[in-house]
Design a protein around this motif. Structure first.
Motif, PDB file in Angstrom:
ATOM      1  N   PRO A  62      40.950   3.666 -33.301  1.00 23.76           N
ATOM      2  CA  PRO A  62      41.588   3.741 -31.979  1.00 23.76           C
ATOM      3  C   PRO A  62      40.675   3.631 -30.759  1.00 23.76           C
ATOM      4  N   THR A  63      39.373   3.863 -30.828  1.00 27.07           N
ATOM      5  CA  THR A  63      38.488   3.923 -29.857  1.00 27.07           C
ATOM      6  C   THR A  63      37.681   2.628 -29.601  1.00 27.07           C
ATOM      7  N   VAL A  64      36.787   2.381 -30.716  1.00 28.82           N
ATOM      8  CA  VAL A  64      36.013   1.122 -30.732  1.00 28.82           C
ATOM      9  C   VAL A  64      37.102   0.248 -30.807  1.00 28.82           C
ATOM     10  N   GLY A  65      37.598   0.210 -31.961  1.00 29.99           N
ATOM     11  CA  GLY A  65      38.551  -0.875 -32.347  1.00 29.99           C
ATOM     12  C   GLY A  65      39.524  -1.324 -31.464  1.00 29.99           C
TER      13      GLY A  65
ATOM     14  N   LEU B  18      42.536  12.069 -28.918  1.00 34.61           N
ATOM     15  CA  LEU B  18      41.400  12.067 -29.176  1.00 34.61           C
ATOM     16  C   LEU B  18      40.782  10.933 -28.570  1.00 34.61           C
ATOM     17  N   SER B  19      41.223   9.606 -28.826  1.00 34.10           N
ATOM     18  CA  SER B  19      40.708   8.350 -28.510  1.00 34.10           C
ATOM     19  C   SER B  19      40.724   8.421 -26.997  1.00 34.10           C
TER      20      SER B  19
ATOM     21  N   LEU C 286      37.412   8.167 -21.973  1.00 33.65           N
ATOM     22  CA  LEU C 286      37.159   8.629 -20.650  1.00 33.65           C
ATOM     23  C   LEU C 286      35.474   9.106 -20.639  1.00 33.65           C
ATOM     24  N   ALA C 287      35.093   9.486 -21.742  1.00 39.66           N
ATOM     25  CA  ALA C 287      33.583   9.773 -21.937  1.00 39.66           C
ATOM     26  C   ALA C 287      32.761   8.221 -21.764  1.00 39.66           C
TER      27      ALA C 287
ATOM     28  N   GLY D 251      29.596   4.174 -16.386  1.00 37.09           N
ATOM     29  CA  GLY D 251      29.914   3.833 -14.948  1.00 37.09           C
ATOM     30  C   GLY D 251      30.769   2.924 -14.894  1.00 37.09           C
ATOM     31  N   THR D 252      31.867   3.016 -15.742  1.00 36.37           N
ATOM     32  CA  THR D 252      32.945   1.854 -15.477  1.00 36.37           C
ATOM     33  C   THR D 252      33.860   2.179 -14.344  1.00 36.37           C
TER      34      THR D 252
END
Length: 309
Positions: free
Chosen positions: A246-249, A54-55, A60-61, A67-68
């Protein structure tokens, strides 16, 4: 809006890593509380196998939205992959193996050795140094955390035999080593010029792939899928917690190790247990004990010393 003077921008930059580490601790603490509620419904294995993919989708989104760049400097990708497999996959597995045997309180207590281990590894492999003020801040922060975590919050563990005690201590120390190696590997990749968001996606993806390969080889994939389908509430909790922790952190944790020393970043992020204790105290509407208040004050005094290193 007028641009900040160059001097002001320079004065802010030294605090970017520490601020990112502190935000990481807060978000991971909130995410940990939500993940714990989900784990009670579906189990820790299903939790870990769901939250990492999920993270990865979120990362990826984010890369598409901002635009990374997908490419990394030569050598950086390998360090990010190693960091993800060792820390996010293997490190978490052995940590939960320790928690099953010792209980979460003692396992988290032992996990607080991670900042010291990270600083030692960074000294030998990255050439980092820590001033006397920084060393004192690390020691004071760890003292405050240990003071809080040593407080007895629950009853004794009935099946804690001497053998399980030794196994739990061993798994906890292996987890400490894994997390320290993971942080140093990520720091090394970032020093090479690796992008933070790209690195976070690669770390999470490699860890997710490693965990799912393990489960497929063990023949437990079907059980995991059925468990997740049977608990929509757990899925909602993991979805929200997956964005927060797990994403922002994880992204903020990489920002931290990019803009400050690995040992200092790990020490500030190590305040996560205090965040968890504080959040639970608010949620349960119970006044914190004097020991909790004193321990938190000591830990944050240590963090302040790290800012002034």
């Amino acid at each position: 809006m007028p641009l900040l003077p160059m001097a002001s921008m320079v004065s802010v930059m030294p605090l970017m890593g520490e601020a990112a580490a502190l935000l990481t601790a807060i978000l991971w603490g909130l995410s940990a509380c939500m993940h714990t509620s989900a784990a009670r419904l579906v189990g820790s294995l299903s939790l870990n196998l769901f939250r990492l993919p999920l993270s990865l989708l979120f990362f990826l989104a984010g890369m598409l939205i901002f635009g990374t760049p997908w490419s990394l400097p030569e050598g950086a990708a390998g360090w990010f992959i190693l960091s993800g497999v060792v820390g996010l996959a293997f490190g978490d597995v052995v940590f939960y193996a320790s928690a099953v045997r010792l209980g979460a309180r003692l396992s988290v207590l032992l996990w607080e050795l991670t900042p010291a281990a990270t600083a030692v590894l960074a000294y030998f492999f990255l050439g980092e140094t820590i001033s006397l003020t920084g060393m004192a801040g690390i020691a004071l922060t760890m003292l405050g955390v240990l003071w809080v975590l040593l407080e007895k919050h629950d009853g004794s563990i009935p099946d804690l035999t001497p053998q399980r005690w030794v196994q739990g201590i061993f798994f906890a120390l292996v987890s400490v080593a894994a997390q320290s190696v993971s942080t140093v590997c990520a720091r090394n990749a970032l020093i090479m010029g690796g992008d933070v968001l790209t690195g976070a996606a690669l770390r999470t993806g490699s860890a997710s792939l490693a965990l799912w390969m393990f489960v497929l080889l063990a023949g437990r994939a079907g059980h995991v899928v059925r468990t997740l389908r049977g608990s929509p509430k757990a899925l909602r909790l993991m979805l929200a917690a997956g964005i927060i922790g797990p994403t922002v952190g994880v992204w903020l944790s990489l920002v931290a190790v990019k803009y400050t020393k690995a040992g200092i970043a790990a020490t500030i992020i190590g305040l996560e247990p205090l965040v968890v204790i504080a959040l639970l105290a608010v949620y349960e509407r119970k006044r914190p004990s004097p020991r909790l208040a004193v321990g938190a004050a000591i830990a944050f005094a240590g963090t302040a010393m790290l800012f002034l290193r």
